[in-house]
Design a protein around this motif. Structure first.
Motif, mmCIF file in Angstrom:
data_model
loop_
_atom_site.group_PDB
_atom_site.id
_atom_site.type_symbol
_atom_site.label_atom_id
_atom_site.label_comp_id
_atom_site.label_asym_id
_atom_site.label_seq_id
_atom_site.Cartn_x
_atom_site.Cartn_y
_atom_site.Cartn_z
ATOM 1 N N VAL A 289 0.817 -1.229 0.000
ATOM 2 C CA VAL A 289 0.000 0.000 0.000
ATOM 3 C C VAL A 289 0.846 1.273 0.000
ATOM 4 O O VAL A 289 0.309 2.377 -0.113
ATOM 5 N N GLY A 290 2.176 1.109 0.161
ATOM 6 C CA GLY A 290 3.059 2.289 0.145
ATOM 7 C C GLY A 290 3.325 2.776 1.561
ATOM 8 O O GLY A 290 2.559 2.537 2.492
ATOM 9 N N ARG A 291 4.446 3.502 1.687
ATOM 10 C CA ARG A 291 4.915 3.961 2.997
ATOM 11 C C ARG A 291 3.940 4.955 3.644
ATOM 12 O O ARG A 291 3.698 4.916 4.841
ATOM 13 N N HIS A 292 3.353 5.814 2.786
ATOM 14 C CA HIS A 292 2.460 6.855 3.316
ATOM 15 C C HIS A 292 1.246 6.228 4.024
ATOM 16 O O HIS A 292 0.927 6.570 5.171
ATOM 17 N N ILE A 293 0.599 5.269 3.344
ATOM 18 C CA ILE A 293 -0.593 4.621 3.925
ATOM 19 C C ILE A 293 -0.191 3.810 5.166
ATOM 20 O O ILE A 293 -0.882 3.805 6.180
ATOM 21 N N THR A 294 0.969 3.136 5.084
ATOM 22 C CA THR A 294 1.443 2.358 6.248
ATOM 23 C C THR A 294 1.570 3.264 7.467
ATOM 24 O O THR A 294 1.165 2.901 8.577
ATOM 25 N N LYS A 295 2.129 4.456 7.247
ATOM 26 C CA LYS A 295 2.322 5.384 8.369
ATOM 27 C C LYS A 295 0.975 5.847 8.935
ATOM 28 O O LYS A 295 0.798 5.946 10.143
ATOM 29 N N ILE A 296 0.002 6.086 8.028
ATOM 30 C CA ILE A 296 -1.321 6.529 8.492
ATOM 31 C C ILE A 296 -1.987 5.417 9.320
ATOM 32 O O ILE A 296 -2.556 5.667 10.390
ATOM 33 N N LEU A 297 -1.870 4.169 8.824
ATOM 34 C CA LEU A 297 -2.477 3.038 9.551
ATOM 35 C C LEU A 297 -1.873 2.916 10.946
ATOM 36 O O LEU A 297 -2.563 2.725 11.945
ATOM 37 N N ARG A 298 -0.568 3.039 10.986
ATOM 38 C CA ARG A 298 0.144 2.910 12.270
ATOM 39 C C ARG A 298 -0.243 4.052 13.217
ATOM 40 O O ARG A 298 -0.406 3.848 14.423
ATOM 41 N N PHE A 299 -0.398 5.246 12.667
ATOM 42 C CA PHE A 299 -0.782 6.416 13.460
ATOM 43 C C PHE A 299 -2.166 6.175 14.077
ATOM 44 O O PHE A 299 -2.382 6.412 15.268
ATOM 45 N N LYS A 300 -3.086 5.631 13.247
ATOM 46 C CA LYS A 300 -4.446 5.349 13.753
ATOM 47 C C LYS A 300 -4.372 4.355 14.908
ATOM 48 O O LYS A 300 -5.013 4.521 15.932
ATOM 49 N N LEU A 301 -3.559 3.303 14.719
ATOM 50 C CA LEU A 301 -3.424 2.270 15.754
ATOM 51 C C LEU A 301 -2.866 2.871 17.045
ATOM 52 O O LEU A 301 -3.384 2.632 18.144
ATOM 53 N N LEU A 302 -1.817 3.686 16.899
ATOM 54 C CA LEU A 302 -1.191 4.249 18.103
ATOM 55 C C LEU A 302 -2.098 5.266 18.798
ATOM 56 O O LEU A 302 -2.020 5.443 20.017
ATOM 57 N N LYS A 303 -2.992 5.893 18.023
ATOM 58 C CA LYS A 303 -3.947 6.823 18.659
ATOM 59 C C LYS A 303 -4.920 6.034 19.551
ATOM 60 O O LYS A 303 -5.302 6.496 20.617
ATOM 61 N N ILE A 304 -5.286 4.821 19.091
ATOM 62 C CA ILE A 304 -6.164 3.968 19.921
ATOM 63 C C ILE A 304 -5.422 3.564 21.197
ATOM 64 O O ILE A 304 -5.947 3.645 22.309
ATOM 65 N N VAL A 305 -4.144 3.156 21.022
ATOM 66 C CA VAL A 305 -3.332 2.765 22.191
ATOM 67 C C VAL A 305 -3.230 3.945 23.164
ATOM 68 O O VAL A 305 -3.360 3.798 24.381
ATOM 69 N N ARG A 306 -3.016 5.145 22.605
ATOM 70 C CA ARG A 306 -2.889 6.351 23.438
ATOM 71 C C ARG A 306 -4.160 6.598 24.248
ATOM 72 O O ARG A 306 -4.098 6.850 25.454
ATOM 73 N N LYS A 307 -5.312 6.472 23.564
ATOM 74 C CA LYS A 307 -6.596 6.727 24.228
ATOM 75 C C LYS A 307 -6.775 5.772 25.417
ATOM 76 O O LYS A 307 -7.121 6.183 26.520
ATOM 77 N N ARG A 308 -6.475 4.488 25.152
ATOM 78 C CA ARG A 308 -6.613 3.484 26.228
ATOM 79 C C ARG A 308 -5.652 3.790 27.373
ATOM 80 O O ARG A 308 -6.005 3.733 28.541
ATOM 81 N N ALA A 309 -4.393 4.114 27.007
ATOM 82 C CA ALA A 309 -3.384 4.370 28.039
ATOM 83 C C ALA A 309 -3.782 5.575 28.871
ATOM 84 O O ALA A 309 -3.640 5.568 30.102
ATOM 85 N N LEU A 310 -4.299 6.629 28.232
ATOM 86 C CA LEU A 310 -4.704 7.831 28.978
ATOM 87 C C LEU A 310 -5.860 7.521 29.919
ATOM 88 O O LEU A 310 -5.879 7.983 31.058
ATOM 89 N N SER A 311 -6.818 6.690 29.447
ATOM 90 C CA SER A 311 -7.945 6.394 30.340
ATOM 91 C C SER A 311 -7.472 5.512 31.498
ATOM 92 O O SER A 311 -7.950 5.653 32.626
ATOM 93 N N ASN A 312 -6.495 4.641 31.257
ATOM 94 C CA ASN A 312 -5.925 3.851 32.371
ATOM 95 C C ASN A 312 -5.216 4.750 33.374
ATOM 96 O O ASN A 312 -5.335 4.567 34.586
ATOM 97 N N LEU A 313 -4.449 5.741 32.840
ATOM 98 C CA LEU A 313 -3.741 6.672 33.739
ATOM 99 C C LEU A 313 -4.752 7.437 34.595
ATOM 100 O O LEU A 313 -4.552 7.624 35.790
ATOM 101 N N ASP A 314 -5.865 7.857 33.958
ATOM 102 C CA ASP A 314 -6.914 8.590 34.699
ATOM 103 C C ASP A 314 -7.478 7.725 35.819
ATOM 104 O O ASP A 314 -7.672 8.189 36.939
ATOM 105 N N LYS A 315 -7.750 6.424 35.475
ATOM 106 C CA LYS A 315 -8.319 5.512 36.476
ATOM 107 C C LYS A 315 -7.383 5.355 37.671
ATOM 108 O O LYS A 315 -7.806 5.240 38.806
ATOM 109 N N ASN A 316 -6.047 5.319 37.377
ATOM 110 C CA ASN A 316 -5.068 5.073 38.445
ATOM 111 C C ASN A 316 -4.769 6.310 39.291
ATOM 112 O O ASN A 316 -4.007 6.239 40.240
ATOM 113 N N LYS A 317 -5.297 7.480 38.867
ATOM 114 C CA LYS A 317 -4.989 8.733 39.610
ATOM 115 C C LYS A 317 -5.639 8.726 40.987
ATOM 116 O O LYS A 317 -6.717 8.208 41.161
#
Ligand SMILES: NC(=O)c1ccc[n+]([C@@H]2O[C@H](COP(=O)([O-])OP(=O)(O)OC[C@H]3O[C@@H](n4cnc5c(N)ncnc54)[C@H](OP(=O)(O)O)[C@@H]3O)[C@@H](O)[C@H]2O)c1
Length: 317
Positions: A289-317
């Motif tokens: 699919v090319g490097r550009h699309i690969t980077k976008i896919l990975r960015f989307k995935l890491l945004k999901i990971v970020r959202k989960r991690a932030l909500s876990n951090l909030d829970k642990n506060k």
């Protein structure tokens, strides 16, 4: 016309054969055949009486210290916390009857720490250096948001992940060159070679380690020195505390046992066969699919990971 087709198909077969010889066979040797049947290709005990491991009280660093001590190599453990260093030193001397030296320094501190290390290692026959110490983000985050929350982070991560590697190499290399033997293992990360938005600074420091090691290997391989870059994916340690060990995310001991078998076989490795898969999938996606699309896919995935991690951090506060 029939002749044209046969010439064309011969050329295609030729190209595939060249690819197999130049890419697939070396890959199979570096990742499966070499480590399984021949690794490690050198005798680590013959490199010198001592090994130095940075970040040696936990995770991958502790596992390296343990594995080297088990081979009868004396180890210099370098980390931040004195009580943890003393505990690991006792554990290793009790189990393996080797000599252990400890150096408590914080790699976030200024250049004076390298004078302390130099003073403590001068005169020792050091054959192996494992540049393992490294720090990461607490969770994936946008660059500006992260450094606004943690203003010291930029300076710290560069001191710990980059300065430590270059300074430690500068300290041990002269003696290795004089002896014409030695092994330096620089722990990078798979994030150095795959798209890693939201951990941009971490990934960039690891790309530095990758590039530095590669060039160092070229400069010194003719003098008997092996410089290896290690690019782990997930290893279950304090850094990755959310995970339980599994086939893809092994414990540090399982990971290091596998990684040590690659020394002398390959200068750049994921260290563990299943950790080659994410890198392979990344290459495949780049091709399809090319490097550009690969980077976008990975960015989307890491945004999901970020959202989960932030909500876990909030829970642990
Ligand atoms: N775990 C993974 O999945 C993974 C994946 C890719 C790459 N890596 C890389 O592998 C390396 C080791 O990671 P790990 O997961 O084993 O880490 P870890 O379990 O968090 O252990 C870190 C070690 O480094 C020491 N340390 C941390 N900050 C320090 C400082 N400022 N000065 C001196 N010592 C310090 C810690 O000792 P104290 O507590 O005493 O300070 C500890 O011994 C890192 O370079 C990391 O980037 C890890």
């Amino acid at each position: 016309m029939a002749l044209d087709y046969s010439i064309l198909s011969s050329i295609c077969v030729g190209i595939v054969c060249v690819q197999i010889i130049h890419i697939v066979l070396p890959w199979l040797y570096a990742n499966i055949i070499g480590p399984t049947f021949f690794g490690p290709k050198i005798n680590l005990c013959q490199m010198g009486a001592w090994a130095v491991v940075t970040g040696a009280t936990d995770g991958i660093g502790k596992a390296y210290a343990k594995a080297l001590a088990k081979k009868g190599i004396n180890v210099i453990l370098i980390s931040r916390s004195l009580s943890k260093l003393e505990a690991v030193a006792k554990e290793l001397t009790d189990a393996y009857k080797v000599q252990i030296k400890i150096i408590d320094i914080d790699f976030k501190d200024g250049p004076q720490i390298y004078q302390k290390i130099e003073k403590n290692i001068t005169g020792l026959d050091i054959g192996i250096l494992v540049n393992n110490v490294g720090i990461c983000y607490l969770c994936p985050e946008f660059f500006i948001e992260y450094i606004t929350c943690y203003p010291q982070f930029l300076r710290d991560i560069i001191s710990v992940n980059i300065h430590s590697v270059t300074h430690m190499c500068a300290l041990v290399l002269p003696n290795m060159i004089a002896k014409k033997k030695g092994v330096i293992i620089n722990v990078s990360s798979i994030s150095a070679v795959t798209p890693s938005p939201l951990v941009s600074v971490y990934a960039a420091t690891k790309a530095f380690v990758d590039k530095f090691s590669d060039e160092l290997q070229t400069e010194y391989q003719s003098q008997g020195i092996i410089v290896q870059t290690l690019r782990p994916y997930l290893v279950v340690t304090n850094m990755m505390h959310k995970f339980k060990p599994n086939l893809f995310a092994p414990s540090a001991e399982v990971y290091v046992d596998s990684a040590l078998k690659t020394v002398g076989i390959t200068s750049q490795t994921n260290g563990y066969f299943l950790h080659t898969l994410p890198q392979f999938i990344n290459h495949l996606l780049n091709l399809i699919v090319g490097r550009h699309i690969t980077k976008i896919l990975r960015f989307k995935l890491l945004k999901i990971v970020r959202k989960r991690a932030l909500s876990n951090l909030d829970k642990n506060k």
